[in-house]
Design an enzyme around this catalytic site. Structure first.
Site, mmCIF file in Angstrom:
data_model
loop_
_atom_site.group_PDB
_atom_site.id
_atom_site.type_symbol
_atom_site.label_atom_id
_atom_site.label_comp_id
_atom_site.label_asym_id
_atom_site.label_seq_id
_atom_site.Cartn_x
_atom_site.Cartn_y
_atom_site.Cartn_z
ATOM 1 N N GLY A 46 0.756 -1.413 0.134
ATOM 2 C CA GLY A 46 0.011 0.179 -0.274
ATOM 3 C C GLY A 46 0.539 1.230 0.021
ATOM 4 C CD GLN A 51 3.498 6.318 2.363
ATOM 5 O OE1 GLN A 51 2.678 5.529 2.189
ATOM 6 N NE2 GLN A 51 4.434 5.016 2.991
ATOM 7 C CB CYS A 88 5.375 2.481 7.722
ATOM 8 S SG CYS A 88 4.716 3.871 6.835
ATOM 9 C CG LEU A 89 6.529 1.247 0.693
ATOM 10 C CD1 LEU A 89 5.877 1.414 -0.159
ATOM 11 C CD2 LEU A 89 7.589 -0.089 0.943
#
Ligand code: ZN
Length: 159
Positions: A46, A51, A88-89
């Protein structure tokens, strides 16, 4: 399509509340395409617009069943509970234990601005909650139980 730079924890853009999308302009279409490409390139499940530095209420999710593009998403019901590893990226190389609902129903608009609904359990429910948190300036580390731990980037599912 182009890759976009993924902002990492500490970047102020990740702490801001995103604005709704009123119209799917060509710029938004490009953003959606780029976000999907960027998510796949980073092996994420996702990605939320903040981001990549864009303060719009837009997320893309793919838990292995094809991409879901969610414009102005809201969770309309949530129940059950799951506790598991989440990453999380924007927090590369780390993961932590987070408790989320095990079942959520979310409403959103698709790229043609049709109202849609998606129901998710397990990983999809987790991904929806995680990505929607980004739209309100929240990162999963705020919800971690215990300490963050290091993960092997190639082995762990990143969101
Ligand atoms: Zn994230």
């Amino acid at each position: 399509m182009a890759l976009r730079e993924i902002r990492v924890q500490g970047d102020p853009v990740l702490g801001k509340v995103c604005k709704p999308i009123t119209e799917v302009t060509p710029k938004i279409v490009d953003l959606i395409d780029d976000m999907i490409e960027t998510m796949y390139e980073a092996n994420g499940v996702g990605l939320a617009a903040p981001q990549v530095g864009i303060l719009k209420r837009l997320v893309v999710i793919d838990v292995g069943e094809g991409p879901i593009v969610m414009i102005n998403p809201t969770i309309v019901s949530a129940d059950g509970e799951q506790t598991g590893s989440e990453g999380c990226l924007s927090v590369p190389g780390k993961a932590g234990q987070v408790t989320r609902p095990n079942h959520v129903v979310a409403r959103f608009f698709d790229e043609e601005m049709n109202e849609c609904e998606v129901e998710g359990t397990e990983l999809l429910a987790r991904a929806i909650c995680h990505e929607l948190d980004h739209l309100d300036g929240h990162i999963y580390v705020e919800k971690v139980e215990g300490e963050l731990y290091d993960v092997n980037y190639d082995e762990e599912v990143e969101e």
